[in-house]
Each structure stands twice: as C-alpha cells, then as structure tokens.
Design an enzyme around this catalytic site. Structure first.
Site, PDB file in Angstrom:
ATOM      1  N   SER A  52      10.349  16.360  38.540  1.00  0.00           N
ATOM      2  CA  SER A  52      10.692  14.946  38.742  1.00  0.00           C
ATOM      3  C   SER A  52      11.180  14.779  40.179  1.00  0.00           C
ATOM      4  CB  SER A  52      11.816  14.528  37.791  1.00  0.00           C
ATOM      5  OG  SER A  52      12.365  13.283  38.197  1.00  0.00           O
ATOM      6  N   TYR A  80      19.793  16.546  33.775  1.00  0.00           N
ATOM      7  CA  TYR A  80      18.359  16.320  33.980  1.00  0.00           C
ATOM      8  C   TYR A  80      17.962  16.726  35.400  1.00  0.00           C
ATOM      9  CZ  TYR A  80      13.865  13.826  34.178  1.00  0.00           C
ATOM     10  OH  TYR A  80      12.533  13.502  34.329  1.00  0.00           O
TER      11      TYR A  80
END
Ligand code: NAD
Length: 250
Positions: A143, A157
C-alpha cells in the site's frame, strides 16, 4: 524464455472481492487458471462461477492466510488439481482504522498476522514447486501507506505494509536464481469494500492530496499486477510499483 502466461496457474489470496477479484478476472481473461483463495468461501465460489461463465477454469479454496496449515493445505489442493503453481498474488488484507493509541495487542497481532506473515506463509508453501520448475511470478500487494504512512488506516496497517515492501526485496534476491521474480504493488486509495465505510471527511483528506483528484479503480490496480506477471516483465524483480494517482512519488 519458456514462460507463457496462457495456460499457467495462479493463486490469488483475498480474491473473493475487491482488488483480488479484479486481478483474478484479469488473469482469467488471459486464459490463466486461477485459484480463488479467500476466508469467505461463498464469495470465492461466486468468482469461480463468473470465471467459468467466461469460459475459464478456476478453483475456490477457503483459506486463512495467517494459518500455516491453511497455506500448506492450499498448496496441496492446487498441486492435486493443476499439478503446478506459476503465479502467486498475495493480496488478502485487513485494514482497521483504529486510532493509534487505542489499538489492542490482539488487533495489532491479527493485522500483522494477516497482512505480513500471511504473505510469507503463502510464499513459503508455494516455493518448493516453483523452485522445482525453475520459474514463477510472485506479486505482493502492499500500500502507499507502507511508503508514506497512512493518513486514515491504522498504525498496524502501515507497519504491515512497510514490512511487505521490505520483505519483497529480500525475496527477490532469494528467488532470482530459481527464475522466480518477486515484485510489490503499492496501491493508493481504491474504491472497494475496504474503503466503503470511510467517512466523507476521511475520503476528502486523501483525495485533496491526490494530484489526479480521485480514488483508483480496482481494475487499475489489477493492470499493474497483470504487467508484473506477464512475459514482458521477465527482467523486472524487486520492484515496487506505485499506482496511486500521484499521491506519493518516488
Ligand atoms: N482499497 C484500498 O484503498 C487499498 C489501498 C492500498 C492497498 N490495498 C490492499 O489491497 C488488498 C486488497 O484490498 P481490497 O481493498 O480489495 O480489500 P477488500 O476488503 O475488499 O478485500 C479483501 C479480501 O481479503 C480477504 N481476506 C481478509 N482476511 C483474509 C485472511 N485472513 N485470509 C484470506 N483472505 C482474507 C477478504 O475476505 C476479502 O475478500 C489488501 O491487501 C489491501 O491492504 C487496498
């Protein structure tokens, strides 16, 4: 170089919906046999039906990527059905947006177990057969958060995605002698179920920093994966491909 996408066998984790599903459909479109590996078996089976309706071949397997025995069982099922695995796309992920100081120890462990350890366990389970055949393609979905630090998603995350990016470089060096490439895709904010519940304020915080002024579509992320597994990408390894509308440039 002996590699042909058509007729090869791919496993895509988290392919029951979202980016993983778009990758699976894109691969099926190129006549790749696709294993839809997801925690949600019903969703995976729906994707298999869709692929079969396109005239393709697919297999649904329920898997929790954080569990070593699930990863091993997945490899066994793929080899029993197709006799080989050529492409591994580690896409399964979870993205709690818990505020930094409220993350429980259990939640931290779960996010790291799914997003980071899960990718390792799947790769470790698939490597023996890829090494034996002397080539393969691995793509890990990280990401933009792993590069610039998330603006909405949780700290855990971000840590997991930074780990995926770093891990990809070691894996690329380790796998190269076996003819296996390992690359990473770093999507920016993409319209999927993962982001569907973000508030307008959260979405605006991201969108105003995206030069192209909008969220990505899952097919735009899948297109990057399709390139990295293609015959044309034979000399690309250890790369981290940004697909983010310009949110982060390096
Ligand atoms: N959507 C975004 O904005 C965005 C941005 C950057 C990166 N990503 C990454 O892209 C990947 C796909 O995200 P998405 O937006 O399509 O999410 P999504 O929530 O729509 O889909 C994720 C899929 O992973 C599956 N999954 C979750 N935990 C699993 C587990 N333990 N084992 C097996 N499968 C599991 C889910 O069942 C689901 O089908 C994720 O790794 C995510 O972190 C997404």
């Amino acid at each position: 170089m002996g590699y042909k996408l058509e007729g090869s066998v791919a496993v895509v984790t988290g392919a029951g919906r979202g980016i993983g599903k778009a990758v699976a459909l894109g691969l099926a479109n190129k006549k790749v046999k696709v294993v839809i590996a997801d925690l949600m078996l019903e969703e995976a089976e729906k994707v298999v039906k869709e692929i079969e309706q396109m005239g393709g071949e697919a297999l649904a397997v329920r898997v929790d990527v954080s569990q070593d025995e699930d990863a091993k069982a997945l490899a066994d099922k793929i080899l029993a059905r197709f006799g080989r695995v050529d492409i591994v796309v580690n896409n399964a992920g979870i993205c709690p947006i818990t505020p930094l100081e409220d993350i429980s120890s259990e939640e931290w462990d779960r996010v790291l177990a799914v997003n980071l350890k899960g990718a390792y366990l799947i790769i470790r389970a698939m490597l023996p057969s890829m090494k034996k055949q002397g080539w393969g393609r691995i793509v890990n979905i990280a990401s933009v958060a792993g590069k610039m630090g998330a603006m909405v998603a949780g700290l855990h995350y971000t840590a997991s995605k930074g780990g995926i990016i770093a891990m990809g470089k070691v894996l690329a060096r380790h796998c190269a002698p076996y003819g296996i490439t390992v690359n990473t895709v770093c999507p920016g904010p993409t319209a999927t179920e993962m982001t569907v519940n973000w508030t307008e304020e959260e979405m605006a915080r991201l969108t105003r920093n995206i030069p192209l002024g909008r969220y990505g579509a899952m097919e735009e992320i899948a297109a990057g994966v399709l390139y990295l597994v293609s015959e044309e990408a034979a000399w690309v390894t250890g790369e981290c491909l940004d697909i983010n509308g310009g949110l982060w440039m390096d």
